[in-house]
Design a protein around this motif. Structure first.
Motif, PDB file in Angstrom:
ATOM      1  N   GLY A 105       0.802  -0.964  -0.138  1.00 22.41           N
ATOM      2  CA  GLY A 105       0.119   0.002  -0.288  1.00 22.41           C
ATOM      3  C   GLY A 105       1.129   1.324   0.137  1.00 22.41           C
ATOM      4  N   PHE A 106       2.083   0.855  -0.588  1.00 20.54           N
ATOM      5  CA  PHE A 106       2.979   2.397  -0.753  1.00 20.54           C
ATOM      6  C   PHE A 106       3.842   2.701   0.760  1.00 20.54           C
ATOM      7  CE2 PHE A 106       0.025   3.092  -3.853  1.00 20.54           C
ATOM      8  CZ  PHE A 106       0.558   3.022  -4.943  1.00 20.54           C
ATOM      9  N   LYS A 107       3.477   1.736   1.562  1.00 18.24           N
ATOM     10  CA  LYS A 107       4.171   1.621   2.973  1.00 18.24           C
ATOM     11  C   LYS A 107       5.171   2.285   2.813  1.00 18.24           C
ATOM     12  CE  LYS A 107       3.548   0.871   7.673  1.00 18.24           C
ATOM     13  NZ  LYS A 107       4.980   1.049   8.129  1.00 18.24           N
ATOM     14  N   ASP A 108       6.274   1.398   2.053  1.00 16.89           N
ATOM     15  CA  ASP A 108       7.726   0.898   2.249  1.00 16.89           C
ATOM     16  C   ASP A 108       8.309   1.941   1.675  1.00 16.89           C
ATOM     17  OD1 ASP A 108       6.276  -0.144  -0.155  1.00 16.89           O
ATOM     18  OD2 ASP A 108       7.692  -1.462  -0.584  1.00 16.89           O
ATOM     19  N   LYS A 109       7.540   2.380  -0.095  1.00 17.70           N
ATOM     20  CA  LYS A 109       8.032   3.909   0.101  1.00 17.70           C
ATOM     21  C   LYS A 109       7.898   5.200   0.813  1.00 17.70           C
ATOM     22  CE  LYS A 109       7.475   6.696  -4.469  1.00 17.70           C
ATOM     23  NZ  LYS A 109       6.975   7.216  -5.639  1.00 17.70           N
ATOM     24  N   SER A 110       6.837   5.054   1.260  1.00 15.65           N
ATOM     25  CA  SER A 110       6.765   5.985   2.277  1.00 15.65           C
ATOM     26  C   SER A 110       7.829   5.975   3.851  1.00 15.65           C
ATOM     27  CB  SER A 110       5.477   6.215   3.242  1.00 15.65           C
ATOM     28  OG  SER A 110       4.590   7.629   3.867  1.00 15.65           O
ATOM     29  N   ASP A 111       8.104   4.763   4.249  1.00 11.91           N
ATOM     30  CA  ASP A 111       8.242   4.799   5.300  1.00 11.91           C
ATOM     31  C   ASP A 111      10.641   5.572   4.853  1.00 11.91           C
ATOM     32  OD1 ASP A 111       6.836   3.684   6.848  1.00 11.91           O
ATOM     33  OD2 ASP A 111       7.040   1.240   6.737  1.00 11.91           O
ATOM     34  N   TYR A 266      -5.369   1.414   4.344  1.00  9.88           N
ATOM     35  CA  TYR A 266      -6.537   1.060   3.249  1.00  9.88           C
ATOM     36  C   TYR A 266      -6.541   0.112   1.875  1.00  9.88           C
ATOM     37  CZ  TYR A 266      -9.396   5.112   5.616  1.00  9.88           C
ATOM     38  OH  TYR A 266      -9.754   5.893   6.299  1.00  9.88           O
ATOM     39  N   TYR A 267      -4.840  -0.633   1.933  1.00  7.76           N
ATOM     40  CA  TYR A 267      -4.771  -1.062   0.732  1.00  7.76           C
ATOM     41  C   TYR A 267      -4.122  -2.598   1.649  1.00  7.76           C
ATOM     42  CZ  TYR A 267      -4.096   3.419  -1.912  1.00  7.76           C
ATOM     43  OH  TYR A 267      -4.016   4.935  -2.152  1.00  7.76           O
ATOM     44  N   PRO A 268      -3.814  -3.622   0.553  1.00  7.01           N
ATOM     45  CA  PRO A 268      -4.012  -5.036   0.817  1.00  7.01           C
ATOM     46  C   PRO A 268      -2.719  -4.953   0.766  1.00  7.01           C
ATOM     47  CG  PRO A 268      -4.302  -4.583  -1.339  1.00  7.01           C
ATOM     48  CD  PRO A 268      -4.891  -3.167  -1.132  1.00  7.01           C
ATOM     49  N   LYS A 269      -2.222  -6.188   1.346  1.00  4.02           N
ATOM     50  CA  LYS A 269      -1.006  -6.505   1.606  1.00  4.02           C
ATOM     51  C   LYS A 269      -0.924  -7.785   0.715  1.00  4.02           C
ATOM     52  CE  LYS A 269      -0.649  -2.614   4.356  1.00  4.02           C
ATOM     53  NZ  LYS A 269      -1.771  -3.156   4.215  1.00  4.02           N
ATOM     54  N   ILE A 270       0.426  -7.520  -0.340  1.00  5.17           N
ATOM     55  CA  ILE A 270       0.496  -8.611  -0.876  1.00  5.17           C
ATOM     56  C   ILE A 270       2.159  -9.186  -0.725  1.00  5.17           C
ATOM     57  CG2 ILE A 270       1.155 -10.190  -2.856  1.00  5.17           C
ATOM     58  CD1 ILE A 270      -1.122  -7.848  -4.115  1.00  5.17           C
ATOM     59  N   TRP A 297      -5.973  -8.174   3.388  1.00  6.66           N
ATOM     60  CA  TRP A 297      -6.764  -7.033   3.190  1.00  6.66           C
ATOM     61  C   TRP A 297      -7.570  -6.875   4.492  1.00  6.66           C
ATOM     62  CZ3 TRP A 297      -9.304  -5.485  -2.387  1.00  6.66           C
ATOM     63  CH2 TRP A 297      -9.504  -4.284  -1.691  1.00  6.66           C
ATOM     64  N   ASN A 298      -7.216  -5.927   5.672  1.00  8.09           N
ATOM     65  CA  ASN A 298      -7.755  -5.107   6.578  1.00  8.09           C
ATOM     66  C   ASN A 298      -9.506  -4.540   5.791  1.00  8.09           C
ATOM     67  OD1 ASN A 298      -9.062  -4.456   8.724  1.00  8.09           O
ATOM     68  ND2 ASN A 298      -7.184  -3.131   9.460  1.00  8.09           N
ATOM     69  N   VAL A 304     -11.188   1.794  13.152  1.00  8.35           N
ATOM     70  CA  VAL A 304     -10.200   2.360  14.013  1.00  8.35           C
ATOM     71  C   VAL A 304      -9.111   3.125  13.098  1.00  8.35           C
ATOM     72  CG1 VAL A 304      -7.930   1.334  14.504  1.00  8.35           C
ATOM     73  CG2 VAL A 304      -9.763  -0.247  15.523  1.00  8.35           C
ATOM     74  N   SER A 305      -8.757   1.643  11.906  1.00  8.92           N
ATOM     75  CA  SER A 305      -7.992   2.760  10.474  1.00  8.92           C
ATOM     76  C   SER A 305      -8.907   4.661   9.927  1.00  8.92           C
ATOM     77  CB  SER A 305      -8.739   2.232   8.848  1.00  8.92           C
ATOM     78  OG  SER A 305      -8.077   1.112   9.470  1.00  8.92           O
ATOM     79  N   ASN A 306     -10.431   4.390  10.438  1.00 10.72           N
ATOM     80  CA  ASN A 306     -10.585   6.183  10.055  1.00 10.72           C
ATOM     81  C   ASN A 306      -9.892   7.176  10.864  1.00 10.72           C
ATOM     82  OD1 ASN A 306     -11.805   5.786   7.585  1.00 10.72           O
ATOM     83  ND2 ASN A 306     -13.857   5.068   9.032  1.00 10.72           N
ATOM     84  N   GLU A 307      -9.709   6.437  12.951  1.00  8.65           N
ATOM     85  CA  GLU A 307      -9.525   7.639  13.753  1.00  8.65           C
ATOM     86  C   GLU A 307      -8.001   7.967  13.547  1.00  8.65           C
ATOM     87  OE1 GLU A 307     -11.167   9.026  16.252  1.00  8.65           O
ATOM     88  OE2 GLU A 307     -12.906   8.184  15.535  1.00  8.65           O
TER      89      GLU A 307
END
Length: 414
Positions: A105-111, A266-270, A297-298, A304-307
């Protein structure tokens, strides 16, 4: 005589004579706060490297030995099933595996981007720490110089009082002065002697503070260089280039990146997992090769995610407000520092004019004394008055220099 010489030699060896430039160079090499902030840069760089390296996944080796209560096959049974398949209740396995995240979900790039911003932030904090320590050293150095001049003037005044005391005692002996006159001068001498002790104590304390700031321990420091003045041109600086503003701006970027990072929930993890292993039993072995792609995929977590997203938004707004607040405060401090310089320049002009007047008065009193119009007591008082005003003038010069160093500290950047 030899003992005195060696004692003097040891004192010289243990004495650290510093001008201001040397003090600042020693500060940069030895100051503990500067060293600590440098370690924060190294930690931030290591964290950035770790985030970048983690995108390549990881390779692991594994080995196991298992004892079963019933015999087991060396590998899972696959069609066609052979009735003579090897089984054993003792199995040994060795192998290698590789796992990597294909999509987060682009988390690694964001990290990675977040760690870069944090690394840059720590560099700015390190620069600010150096600037703060330098300004502290400059202030202590100037205070030591100022008190040194004050001590010199007070000692000269004490010498004058001691001479006046001797003269007054003689005049009292011949009936020209009263006992009250001798007692008043004796009282003045005690007061000045106490003032000398207080000033010496302040100098020792300031030197210890400067030594602790530079070396982290107390050393005998001697100040060998006077500072007359220096020019500071800061009218062309940009507020955005000031280190403290850069730090506040970096915090905005961190908060923004944190918000982007949080949206990845919000994105799936593969993930991809592969392995190669051999299982051994009864002098036989079986090779097993696996490759799997897993998706997680959560889909729903009851808000919880919205908060978390909302919290990240609020943090982003806070960082922007902090930036504007810091910018306003810095502009006010810079304006105050400029006005303080103007005020101290006028104070220096005033004390310089006072010193010139007392100097002229001293020259006049010298002529009057040489012509026999006044006593030696009057001339000595004129000298001591000139010394005290000169010390006041020098103190106002150092006050002006401190205000200039303060403006330089506030506007440092780039």
């Amino acid at each position: 005589m030899k003992k005195l010489f060696f004692s003097f030699l040891i004192t010289l060896i243990n004495l650290y004579g510093l001008n201001l430039e040397e003090a600042i160079n020693e500060l940069k090499k030895n100051n503990i706060d500067i060293q600590l902030s440098q370690t924060q840069i190294e930690l931030a760089q290591s964290e950035q490297n770790k985030k970048e390296d983690s995108t390549f996944g990881q390779i692991s080796t594994f080995a196991s030995y298992t004892k079963y209560n019933n015999p087991r096959t060396l590998a899972p049974l696959t069609p066609p099933i052979n009735p003579n398949v090897t089984t054993s209740d003792n199995l040994s396995t060795v192998g290698v595996s590789y796992s990597v995240s294909l999509f987060t979900g682009f988390k690694d790039k964001s990290d990675i981007e977040f760690s870069k911003i944090h690394h840059s932030l720590q560099k700015n904090i390190h620069t600010l720490t150096i600037d703060q320590m330098i300004y502290n050293a400059q202030t202590l150095y100037l205070d030591i110089l100022s008190f040194n001049h004050s001590l010199k003037a007070t000692k000269n005044y004490l010498k004058v009082l001691q001479i006046l005391e001797e003269n007054t005692k003689k005049e009292y002996h011949y009936g020209q002065k009263s006992l009250l006159d001798t007692l008043k001068i004796a009282s003045d001498i005690k007061y000045v002697e106490a003032e000398i002790i207080q000033t010496q104590t302040k100098i020792y304390t300031l030197k210890d503070s400067l030594s602790l700031l530079i070396y982290g321990q107390t050393k005998d420091i001697e100040i060998f260089e006077e500072i007359n003045d220096f020019n500071i041109e800061k009218d062309d600086f940009q507020l955005e280039d000031v280190t403290l503003i850069k730090i506040a701006n970096a915090n905005i970027k961190k908060a923004k990146q944190k918000y982007i990072n949080t949206k990845s929930i919000y994105y799936p993890k593969i993930n991809l997992n592969t392995s190669y292993s051999d299982t051994y039993a009864k002098s036989e072995d079986e090779t097993i090769v696996t490759a799997s792609v897993n998706l997680n995929w959560n889909f729903y977590d009851f808000g919880v995610s919205n908060e978390l997203i909302q919290q990240a938004k609020i943090t982003q707004i806070q960082s922007q407000l902090d930036f504007h607040k810091t910018k306003q405060e810095m502009q006010n401090k810079i304006n105050e520092a400029k006005n303080l310089i103007i005020q101290n320049e006028k104070l220096l002009d005033s004390t310089t004019a006072q010193f010139e007047l007392t100097k002229k008065s001293q020259d006049i009193e010298k002529l009057r004394f040489e012509e026999g119009q006044i006593t030696i007591d009057d001339y000595l008082l004129a000298i001591s008055s000139s010394e005290k005003v000169n010390a006041k003038k020098i103190a106002s010069l150092y006050t002006l220099l401190k205000s200039k160093y303060y403006l330089e500290y506030l506007t440092k950047g780039k």
